[in-house]
Design a protein around this motif. Structure first.
Motif, short mmCIF file in Angstrom:
data_model
loop_
_atom_site.label_atom_id
_atom_site.label_comp_id
_atom_site.label_asym_id
_atom_site.label_seq_id
_atom_site.Cartn_x
_atom_site.Cartn_y
_atom_site.Cartn_z
N THR A 144 -18.32 41.89 23.45
CA THR A 144 -19.52 42.09 24.25
C THR A 144 -19.78 43.60 24.39
OG1 THR A 144 -18.36 42.22 26.36
CG2 THR A 144 -19.02 40.00 25.59
N THR A 145 -20.94 43.93 24.88
CA THR A 145 -21.28 45.35 25.09
C THR A 145 -20.28 46.00 26.04
OG1 THR A 145 -23.61 44.85 24.71
CG2 THR A 145 -23.11 46.92 25.83
N GLN A 146 -19.94 45.31 27.11
CA GLN A 146 -18.97 45.86 28.07
C GLN A 146 -17.59 46.01 27.42
OE1 GLN A 146 -21.00 47.36 30.39
NE2 GLN A 146 -19.13 47.11 31.54
N GLN A 147 -17.16 45.03 26.65
CA GLN A 147 -15.87 45.12 25.98
C GLN A 147 -15.86 46.29 25.01
OE1 GLN A 147 -15.81 41.10 24.48
NE2 GLN A 147 -14.46 40.39 26.12
N GLU A 148 -16.98 46.51 24.30
CA GLU A 148 -17.09 47.66 23.40
C GLU A 148 -16.90 48.96 24.16
OE1 GLU A 148 -20.87 47.49 21.45
OE2 GLU A 148 -20.26 45.89 20.09
N LYS A 149 -17.54 49.07 25.32
CA LYS A 149 -17.44 50.29 26.13
C LYS A 149 -16.00 50.53 26.57
CE LYS A 149 -22.17 50.32 27.79
NZ LYS A 149 -23.08 50.11 28.91
N TYR A 150 -15.34 49.47 27.04
CA TYR A 150 -13.95 49.61 27.46
C TYR A 150 -13.06 50.01 26.28
CZ TYR A 150 -14.77 47.72 32.13
OH TYR A 150 -15.21 47.54 33.40
N LEU A 151 -13.20 49.31 25.16
CA LEU A 151 -12.36 49.63 23.99
C LEU A 151 -12.57 51.06 23.53
CD1 LEU A 151 -12.62 46.38 21.85
CD2 LEU A 151 -10.58 47.31 22.94
N ARG A 166 -3.25 39.53 32.64
CA ARG A 166 -3.19 38.05 32.63
C ARG A 166 -2.09 37.52 33.55
NH1 ARG A 166 -4.27 35.58 26.65
NH2 ARG A 166 -6.50 35.38 26.93
N ASP A 167 -0.99 38.26 33.64
CA ASP A 167 0.11 37.85 34.50
C ASP A 167 -0.25 37.96 35.98
OD1 ASP A 167 1.69 37.29 32.30
OD2 ASP A 167 2.83 39.17 32.42
N ASN A 168 -1.22 38.81 36.29
CA ASN A 168 -1.52 39.09 37.69
C ASN A 168 -2.89 38.59 38.17
OD1 ASN A 168 0.84 40.67 38.70
ND2 ASN A 168 0.34 41.84 36.86
N THR A 169 -3.68 38.03 37.28
CA THR A 169 -4.96 37.48 37.69
C THR A 169 -5.18 36.15 36.99
OG1 THR A 169 -6.19 38.54 35.90
CG2 THR A 169 -6.03 39.78 37.95
N GLU A 170 -6.01 35.32 37.57
CA GLU A 170 -6.30 34.02 36.98
C GLU A 170 -7.42 34.11 35.95
OE1 GLU A 170 -6.87 30.88 39.81
OE2 GLU A 170 -5.29 31.68 41.09
N LYS A 171 -8.26 35.11 36.08
CA LYS A 171 -9.43 35.24 35.22
C LYS A 171 -9.31 36.53 34.41
CE LYS A 171 -14.44 35.14 35.68
NZ LYS A 171 -15.56 35.19 36.59
N THR A 172 -9.71 36.47 33.13
CA THR A 172 -9.68 37.66 32.28
C THR A 172 -10.64 38.69 32.85
OG1 THR A 172 -9.16 36.35 30.33
CG2 THR A 172 -10.11 38.53 29.96
N SER A 173 -10.13 39.91 33.02
CA SER A 173 -10.94 40.98 33.62
C SER A 173 -10.64 42.29 32.92
CB SER A 173 -10.63 41.09 35.12
OG SER A 173 -11.28 42.21 35.66
N PHE A 174 -11.58 42.77 32.12
CA PHE A 174 -11.38 44.03 31.44
C PHE A 174 -11.34 45.24 32.38
CE2 PHE A 174 -11.55 41.64 27.71
CZ PHE A 174 -11.28 42.43 26.63
N PRO A 175 -12.10 45.24 33.46
CA PRO A 175 -11.98 46.40 34.37
C PRO A 175 -10.59 46.55 34.92
CG PRO A 175 -13.98 45.17 34.87
CD PRO A 175 -13.20 44.36 33.87
#
Length: 188
Positions: free
Chosen positions: A150-157, A179-188
């Motif tokens: 996604t556009t946001q994922q591109e920015k983070y990468l 992933r070990d610390n949250t239930e939902k994938t979160s790039f931030p």
């Protein structure tokens, strides 16, 4: 052919491009009719070159709607002919020669970010390729679905790899920690 090989294409100013110091309005310009496109071709050698070269780069005949998009990128958004043609060439290389919406979206984005020279276009295309390559490697290592980020994922990468210098193994470790610390994938 390389994008920079197109430097010999003239780039005289368009009839009514948006001034460089002004932001392009947020609304989309009106589509041009076939007669308006013909009139622009009569008025401007650059428009004739743009439309003829675009067909060759895309490997297909383009219709009125596609011609309108290309002329608007030149006249309304102020992109030089050679930059628009580099987008067309890139789209063709990516198998998107028939997707004028893709070409138009890249063009309007580049206009807003002042990617308006062949040098800037080459840099941007290299950056896109780096991010796509990094995404392919990262998504495989992290067990994410492949495909386009996604556009946001591109920015983070881009930030993580280019600005901060993190490698794919480090990004994968950070992803696993998230992933070990949250239930939902979160790039931030």
């Amino acid at each position: 052919p390389s994008v920079t090989a197109q430097a010999d294409i003239p780039s005289a100013p368009a009839v009514s491009p948006s001034p460089k110091n002004e932001k392009v309005p947020h609304h989309n310009p009106s589509r041009l009719t076939y007669d308006q496109i013909l009139a622009r071709m009569d008025e401007s050698e650059n428009v004739r070159i743009l439309l003829n070269e675009a067909q060759m780069r895309l490997g297909r005949t383009i219709g009125t709607g596609d011609m309108s998009s290309l002329v608007l990128l030149h006249d309304y958004y102020g992109l030089p002919v050679e930059v628009i043609l580099s987008i067309c060439e890139y789209a063709a290389q990516k198998g998107k020669a028939s997707n004028m919406n893709y070409i138009y979206k890249i063009g309007t984005d580049w206009s807003s970010r002042e990617i308006d020279t062949l040098e800037r276009a080459d840099e941007e295309l290299k950056s896109i390729e780096r991010v796509n390559s990094l995404w392919a490697e990262f998504s495989a290592a992290a067990g994410l679905p492949s495909g386009k980020p996604t556009t946001q994922q591109e920015k983070y990468l881009s930030q993580w790899s280019s600005e901060w210098g993190f490698s794919v193994p480090m990004l994968t470790l950070a992803f696993e920690e998230m992933r070990d610390n949250t239930e939902k994938t979160s790039f931030p």
